[in-house]
Scaffold this active site. Structure first.
Site, PDB file in Angstrom:
ATOM      1  N   HIS A 137     -13.157  28.945 -16.115  1.00 39.54           N
ATOM      2  CA  HIS A 137     -12.136  27.903 -15.552  1.00 39.54           C
ATOM      3  C   HIS A 137     -12.242  26.573 -16.305  1.00 39.54           C
ATOM      4  O   HIS A 137     -11.594  25.726 -16.343  1.00 39.54           O
ATOM      5  CB  HIS A 137     -12.499  27.654 -14.244  1.00 39.54           C
ATOM      6  CG  HIS A 137     -11.684  26.672 -13.475  1.00 39.54           C
ATOM      7  ND1 HIS A 137     -10.270  26.774 -13.096  1.00 39.54           N
ATOM      8  CD2 HIS A 137     -12.102  25.146 -12.846  1.00 39.54           C
ATOM      9  CE1 HIS A 137      -9.680  25.588 -12.706  1.00 39.54           C
ATOM     10  NE2 HIS A 137     -10.737  24.725 -12.439  1.00 39.54           N
ATOM     11  N   CYS A 138     -13.431  26.486 -17.001  1.00 35.90           N
ATOM     12  CA  CYS A 138     -13.816  25.066 -17.374  1.00 35.90           C
ATOM     13  C   CYS A 138     -13.238  24.728 -18.937  1.00 35.90           C
ATOM     14  O   CYS A 138     -12.565  23.786 -19.060  1.00 35.90           O
ATOM     15  CB  CYS A 138     -15.323  24.704 -17.543  1.00 35.90           C
ATOM     16  SG  CYS A 138     -15.889  24.798 -15.875  1.00 35.90           S
ATOM     17  N   ILE A 139     -13.616  25.366 -19.919  1.00 35.16           N
ATOM     18  CA  ILE A 139     -13.401  25.113 -21.191  1.00 35.16           C
ATOM     19  C   ILE A 139     -11.914  25.202 -21.819  1.00 35.16           C
ATOM     20  O   ILE A 139     -11.583  24.378 -22.280  1.00 35.16           O
ATOM     21  CB  ILE A 139     -14.376  26.078 -22.288  1.00 35.16           C
ATOM     22  CG1 ILE A 139     -15.792  25.729 -22.043  1.00 35.16           C
ATOM     23  CG2 ILE A 139     -13.908  25.619 -23.764  1.00 35.16           C
ATOM     24  CD1 ILE A 139     -16.695  26.822 -22.812  1.00 35.16           C
TER      25      ILE A 139
END
Length: 435
Positions: free
Chosen positions: A269-271
């Site tokens: 979900h982040c990078i």
């Protein structure tokens, strides 16, 4: 709410969102002695939670069951329960839409529910990753709609989540925390709360904006450096250079270099998502974040590059991709977890099938998954499965529960996009190619 209610853990805590961020945090808060209510819109999650059944990999099954049994943690679909909470933490999704524009609907909806029910003195903390200004410019006005004033009637802060699924060294309970509040009182209350809950340093910044930008910088650093590694891998392959040896050699320098590795793309979900929150808000300030967008383009192109490499390797065996039997080893976005969010392996699968390949998937952590509107099952790892295939692509660096010697001994052709076989000393086989 007073500092004393934090220090003696008598404050009631509500956490909105019981997913990859919210549930591990709820467990840590309950372990610290607080009574915790987990608010969710998913009935399935609430029923699992209240049954003491774990559904998040980084949470210990026995720990969760014990906290639920002892009444320290429970789930609820009824947001009216916010009225009894002294602290409310928001851990909801912040996805991008199809145009890579931030979707803040979950934050907005959670803020409206809090505004309707929160009592005087409530501390509200947003943990969901978002662009700088969200806490003060979007969340704060919604919370003040019912007539309460931030800094007087309630307190508001931002503290970015730093969850790294599958990390065996750093989990929610021992990862350093960053806190930035709307005013000194908001900041001091948030710092006191996390100091009580976590066994980790708490770093204070001047405002929510610095805290919001901190998370964006962390993941922008990673997306840019991963893109550099991917571009270097493409150039090195054309020049006949082993990029993995190059990275190992560069890593011997004791200063000025940090290793990043190429792969089939970026997931989680982040990078793949967080840096584009900055790209979006930067336009408001008449700035175009060219480096971030270029890094995103490079990383997003890697699944296509993986399939192109496979096509060349198949050509060397006088085979075409159309009609070939291909096995993907690993579907999750990172090693030894079952998380499929933004997994580049899904893009590799899609491109293979669009080009007529017949694809089987082996992943010891995933029995079935949603694919093109239906449930699709994965296959068991057997020698016959690989013997009867034309090629294998290792798309996830699972270390546990995968017999790579069996794969190498039985597969005709292997493209290892994660350098797993090199780490295991199996890359010298004639049927193995590294990305």
């Amino acid at each position: 709410m007073t500092d004393g209610m934090i220090f003696d853990a008598s404050a009631k805590v509500g956490i909105i969102g019981m997913g990859y961020v919210g549930l591990p945090l709820a467990v840590e808060v309950a372990k610290a002695g607080f009574d915790v209510s987990g608010f969710e819109i998913s009935r399935e999650r609430v029923e699992l939670l209240n049954g003491g059944k774990n559904y998040i990999g980084d949470v210990e099954d026995a720990e969760l069951e014990s906290l639920v049994t002892n009444g320290k943690l429970h789930g609820s679909l009824d947001f009216k329960g916010i009225a009894s909470c002294d602290i409310v933490i928001v851990c909801v999704p912040t996805p991008l839409d199809v145009f890579k524009q931030p979707d803040l609907s979950f934050i907005i909806n959670a803020s409206r529910e809090i505004s309707k029910y929160m009592k005087f003195g409530t501390l509200v903390v947003l943990e969901s990753t978002t662009f700088p200004g969200t806490t003060e410019d979007i969340m704060k006005p919604i919370l003040e709609e019912a007539g309460k004033t931030c800094g007087e009637d309630f307190f508001l802060a931002f503290s970015p989540e730093r969850v790294d699924p599958g990390n065996q060294s750093f989990k929610t309970g021992n990862t350093p925390k960053v806190v930035g509040g709307c005013g000194e009182k908001s900041t001091s209350l948030a710092k006191a709360f996390y100091s009580k809950v976590l066994n980790a340093p708490i770093f204070v910044v001047d405002s929510p904006r610095e805290a919001e930008m901190t998370k964006i910088l962390e993941n922008t650093f990673r997306i840019v450096n991963i893109a550099l590694a991917n571009e270097m891998a493409i150039v090195a392959e054309r020049m006949g250079i082993n990029i993995w040896q190059v990275i190992d050699a560069a890593s011997t320098k004791p200063f000025g270099f940090m290793p990043f590795y190429p792969g089939p793309g970026v997931g989680g979900h982040c990078i793949p998502i967080d840096p584009f929150y900055l790209t979006y808000i930067a336009r408001k300030y008449d700035y175009h974040t060219r480096l971030i967008e270029l890094a995103g383009e490079i990383n997003n192109s890697m699944p296509e590059y993986v399939v192109e490499r496979l096509m060349k390797l198949l050509n060397g065996h006088k085979k075409c991709l159309n009609g070939s039997k291909i096995i993907l080893v690993g579907l999750a976005y990172k090693s030894d977890i079952s998380d499929l969010r933004e997994s580049p392996a899904l893009d590799v699968l899609r491109i293979l099938e669009e080009n007529g390949a017949v694809v089987d998937i082996v992943d010891p952590y995933i029995e079935q998954f949603e694919w093109q509107g239906a449930k699709r099952k994965t296959s068991k790892l057997t020698g016959d499965l690989f013997t009867n295939s034309d090629a294998v692509i290792i798309t996830t660096a699972h270390i546990k529960n995968v017999d790579y010697e069996l794969i190498v001994d039985n597969a005709q052709l292997i493209l290892d996009t994660r350098s797993v076989l090199r780490k295991l000393g199996l890359e010298s086989k004639n049927n193995v190619s590294l990305l």
